[in-house]
Design a protein around this motif. Structure first.
Motif, PDB file in Angstrom:
ATOM      1  N   ILE A  44     -40.954 -86.159 121.052  1.00  0.00           N
ATOM      2  CA  ILE A  44     -41.921 -87.481 120.727  1.00  0.00           C
ATOM      3  C   ILE A  44     -41.859 -88.093 122.123  1.00  0.00           C
ATOM      4  O   ILE A  44     -40.996 -88.943 122.644  1.00  0.00           O
ATOM      5  N   TRP A  45     -43.083 -87.966 122.956  1.00  0.00           N
ATOM      6  CA  TRP A  45     -43.281 -88.689 124.264  1.00  0.00           C
ATOM      7  C   TRP A  45     -43.807 -90.183 123.784  1.00  0.00           C
ATOM      8  O   TRP A  45     -44.491 -90.617 123.125  1.00  0.00           O
ATOM      9  N   THR A  46     -43.421 -91.023 124.694  1.00  0.00           N
ATOM     10  CA  THR A  46     -44.034 -92.434 124.901  1.00  0.00           C
ATOM     11  C   THR A  46     -44.578 -92.417 126.539  1.00  0.00           C
ATOM     12  O   THR A  46     -43.525 -92.405 127.494  1.00  0.00           O
TER      13      THR A  46
ATOM     14  N   SER B 120     -50.508 -95.230 130.332  1.00  0.00           N
ATOM     15  CA  SER B 120     -51.840 -94.914 130.133  1.00  0.00           C
ATOM     16  C   SER B 120     -52.184 -93.738 131.241  1.00  0.00           C
ATOM     17  O   SER B 120     -51.874 -94.024 132.480  1.00  0.00           O
TER      18      SER B 120
ATOM     19  N   THR C 154     -50.776 -87.558 129.905  1.00  0.00           N
ATOM     20  CA  THR C 154     -50.742 -86.807 128.369  1.00  0.00           C
ATOM     21  C   THR C 154     -49.834 -85.608 128.496  1.00  0.00           C
ATOM     22  O   THR C 154     -49.518 -85.149 129.772  1.00  0.00           O
TER      23      THR C 154
ATOM     24  N   ASP D 107     -40.975 -91.105 129.172  1.00  0.00           N
ATOM     25  CA  ASP D 107     -39.903 -91.489 127.986  1.00  0.00           C
ATOM     26  C   ASP D 107     -40.067 -90.526 126.648  1.00  0.00           C
ATOM     27  O   ASP D 107     -41.176 -90.406 126.232  1.00  0.00           O
TER      28      ASP D 107
ATOM     29  N   LYS E 189     -38.219 -88.925 123.225  1.00  0.00           N
ATOM     30  CA  LYS E 189     -37.203 -88.866 122.230  1.00  0.00           C
ATOM     31  C   LYS E 189     -36.971 -87.489 121.631  1.00  0.00           C
ATOM     32  O   LYS E 189     -38.093 -86.688 121.203  1.00  0.00           O
TER      33      LYS E 189
ATOM     34  N   HIS F 250     -32.248 -89.372 123.900  1.00  0.00           N
ATOM     35  CA  HIS F 250     -33.209 -90.316 124.530  1.00  0.00           C
ATOM     36  C   HIS F 250     -33.069 -90.010 125.969  1.00  0.00           C
ATOM     37  O   HIS F 250     -32.357 -90.288 126.709  1.00  0.00           O
TER      38      HIS F 250
END
Length: 698
Positions: free
Chosen positions: A89-91, A94, A97, A143, A145, A161
């Motif tokens: 799961i990426w953070t 802007s 992608t 970032d 997860k 993480h």
């Protein structure tokens, strides 16, 4: 843990409980957002990139590297019978992608009755990171997860993480495919090359995947993208073809309706695999299974050895219960005709042998034609056809009735006319050989397996030679006695005992018919209710055949009884061969919750309280409830049809029957969307049901 088959529930529950004991009550996250590596229980996780920088509007490959301790594994995108794949799961900032996680070529991971798909030792999952052309230059942090499930005899969930810092800069050089990530990119399954095609034929129990247009392959494994389409644990039988390969998969019981396509990965080796999307065609396909040449090489079987084994196996085949009655009757005929001219006896033996050989050559021709067309078949491949089994079982049943003494037509099954069999003409001898071959196909005598398996993987000449030796072995006992009629002296003299013994030979034939009925039901085993219906239709066929036999025995040598018996036999055979009309409206199982939900949604509900042992229920269903106009009315008025099956005691159904003052079946009730229950009569007519539908749908 993800579990997809009830039969594996106990094992999976045991594994899950062990996993719960091994893991802490709350999974501890490892890592601080950096690339790692970080060490978890039995696994190390790391985030890598092919390049430290990326240009605006460009793409760079990154990868999640998981290194497992020895004998531990993680899972592919379809984990198999249990497990779950890793997730990221990426953070992201802007303008940045991330593409989906890509999965390298998996491997099969057996664990008891389970078969999982995944990776041992080390695996890297590539992902594409794309940067918008409007992205500002400078460092960006990605970032992530991470979640995974790592398993051995126990399964331990873990999470980390992790992250990467990349530099967005103009004219950044492209990364080189090196290291673990570079190797993983080479192992991503490729699209099927131009000129190659795949097709899938799905039967009741097997799914045959055929690849054409490539080179001859000797090994393959199929990994489906979608769950509950195939049984994962059984071996996948593989047969090379002239320009590809055929793979037999076992169809999952959950796959009650065939999809339009089946998607997955076809693996040829650890570093060669292709993504396929194959259209699905319904049908039964004969298939030989794993090519016997590998097994024969391991066991040292040669062409000469296979021919010898086939000959000995053919001799032993005469003692099988499905063949012995035919040979026995020919032996009786030989005893009775031992005084005939020796030349004529030899001729009968030769014609009998010819009948067997011609039959075997026809079988070999069909096998070779199937092989040339990309399909494979083995000894007894006819038994994969419900039509063949129904015809064979019916013929043997009628033959057994004759042997048991219900009627007397001699060996009419083996001749064009009954008088030919009685006179033991050459036509009778030839077709006796044909019959011996037909009834031999359900049997496999000792020594036959290795010989036939070897023959089916060899060139056509060797295949014909092995099957010819098998036919000669089947024919040789009678052939030898016909050439040496003096040897018939070792056989008992004709007498009343012959009739008694002839009747006793009906017993193994009846036993064979029972077995064939069981095989017939197994062909429909993917749909248990349908299997029971088909077996019942075959038993009805036997009943009508028994009536035909009674007519022949009651009025022997009467042309009217013969015509009546022929008509009855045609009707009998038509019963199992006639395909029942498919139901337009499928009933859902009854439950109080389902009833309440349907009514709350504004649907009227028709409940059929029924049981398999209730004859009136079956009559009402066949003649009324499944009538096209009744089904059409139920559909047009948005009825939910429920089936409350009371074959075995069900307290919930019993309680519902009591609520409408009924205590047995058949019972038919309509629950309008609003209002009280409308109980219909036990004996239905179409007008009663149609009137009730109109009345209760207002």
């Amino acid at each position: 843990m993800n579990l997809r088959r009830p039969r594996l529930a106990l094992t999976a529950l045991f594994v899950f409980l062990l996993a719960s004991l091994s893991a802490s009550a709350q999974i501890q996250e490892i890592g601080d957002g950096g690339p790692g590596p970080v060490k978890g229980q039995h696994i190390t996780a790391e985030m890598v990139s092919l390049a430290p920088s990326v240009s605006p509007g460009g793409t760079v490959q990154v990868g999640l590297v998981l290194t497992m301790e020895e004998h531990w594994h993680v899972y592919w995108m379809n984990a198999g019978d249990s497990g779950q794949p890793p997730k990221v799961i990426w953070t992201l900032p802007s303008g940045i992608t991330a593409g989906p996680m890509q999965f390298p070529i998996p491997q099969r991971l057996p664990l008891g009755p389970l078969m999982d798909f995944g990776y041992e030792d080390l695996v890297t999952f590539p992902m594409d990171i794309s940067v918008a052309s409007s992205a500002k230059p400078g460092p960006v942090h990605l970032d992530a997860k991470i979640n995974w499930l790592v398993c051995r005899e126990v399964c331990i969930p873990g999470k980390a993480h992790l992250g990467l810092t990349l530099n967005v800069a103009q004219n950044s050089p492209a990364g080189q495919p090196v290291g673990a990530l570079g190797q993983a990119l080479k192992l991503i399954p490729k699209p099927l090359p131009a000129g190659m095609s795949t097709a899938i034929t799905a039967g009741r129990t097997d799914i045959i995947l055929t690849l054409k247009g490539g080179s001859k392959e000797t090994d393959a494994e199929f990994y489906p993208y979608d769950q509950d389409q195939i049984l994962n644990a059984p071996d996948q039988d593989v047969v090379p073809t002239a320009d590809g390969v055929s793979v037999r998969l076992k169809r999952a019981a959950e796959l009650t309706a065939l999809p339009l396509t089946i998607r997955g990965v076809l693996k040829f080796s650890d570093d060669e695999a292709y993504e396929i999307v194959a259209p699905v065609k319904a049908g039964e396909v004969a298939f030989a299974g794993t090519p016997a040449k590998n097994a024969s090489a391991a066991s040292g079987v040669t062409a000469i050895g296979a021919i010898g084994l086939a000959f000995l196996g053919g001799i032993i085949l005469n003692l099988m219960p499905c063949v012995f009655p035919v040979l026995f009757l020919k032996g009786l005929a030989l005893v009775q005709s031992s005084g005939e001219e020796r030349k004529r006896l030899r001729s009968h033996g030769m014609v009998y042998t010819l009948g067997i050989l011609v039959s075997f050559w026809v079988i070999v021709g069909v096998l070779l034609a199937l092989r040339a067309g990309g399909s494979q078949a083995g000894w007894g491949f006819q038994l994969q056809s419900p039509v063949f089994i129904a015809l064979l079982a019916s013929g043997l049943f009628l033959f057994a009735l004759s042997l048991a003494g219900q009627f007397d037509v001699g060996l009419s099954m083996t001749s064009v006319g009954g008088d030919l069999a009685k006179k033991q003409g050459y036509t009778g001898s030839f077709f006796t050989g044909v019959l011996a071959t037909i009834v031999a196909t359900p049997c496999t005598a000792p020594l036959m397996g290795a010989a036939i398996g070897f023959a089916l993987a060899q060139p056509a000449g060797i295949t014909f030679a092995v099957f010819t030796a098998l036919g000669l072995g089947l024919a040789v006992p009678y052939l030898v006695l016909s050439f040496q009629p003096a040897w018939t002296r070792i056989l008992p003299r004709p007498g009343a005992w012959m009739e008694v013994l002839k009747q006793l030979t009906a017993v193994p034939l009846f036993a064979t018919v029972i077995w064939l009925a069981w095989v017939y039901g197994q062909l429909f085993s993917a749909q248990p209710g349908e299997a029971a219906d088909h077996i019942a239709r075959l038993l009805c066929c036997f009943l009508v055949l028994a009536i035909a036999g009674w007519a022949l025995g009651r009025w022997p040598l009467n042309w009217r009884s013969t015509v009546a018996a022929v008509v009855l036999c045609v009707v009998a055979i038509a019963i199992p061969l006639t395909t029942p009309k498919p139901l337009v409206l499928k009933a859902v199982p009854y439950s109080q919750a389902a009833l309440d939900e349907a009514r709350a949604a504004g649907h009227p509900v028709f409940i059929d309280f029924t049981a398999a042992w209730c004859l009136s229920c079956q009559v009402n269903e066949k003649l009324v409830l499944h009538a096209s106009d009744v089904e059409s009315e139920l559909t047009s008025h948005n009825f939910v049809v429920m089936r409350a099956d009371w074959t075995a005691y069900d307290p919930e159904i019993t309680k519902q029957l009591a609520s409408i003052n009924r205590s047995g079946v058949p019972t038919y009730v309509i629950y309008p969307a609003k209002g009280n229950a409308d109980v219909l009569p036990e004996l239905l007519t179409k007008s009663v049901v149609l009137d009730a539908i109109q009345r209760d749908s207002k």
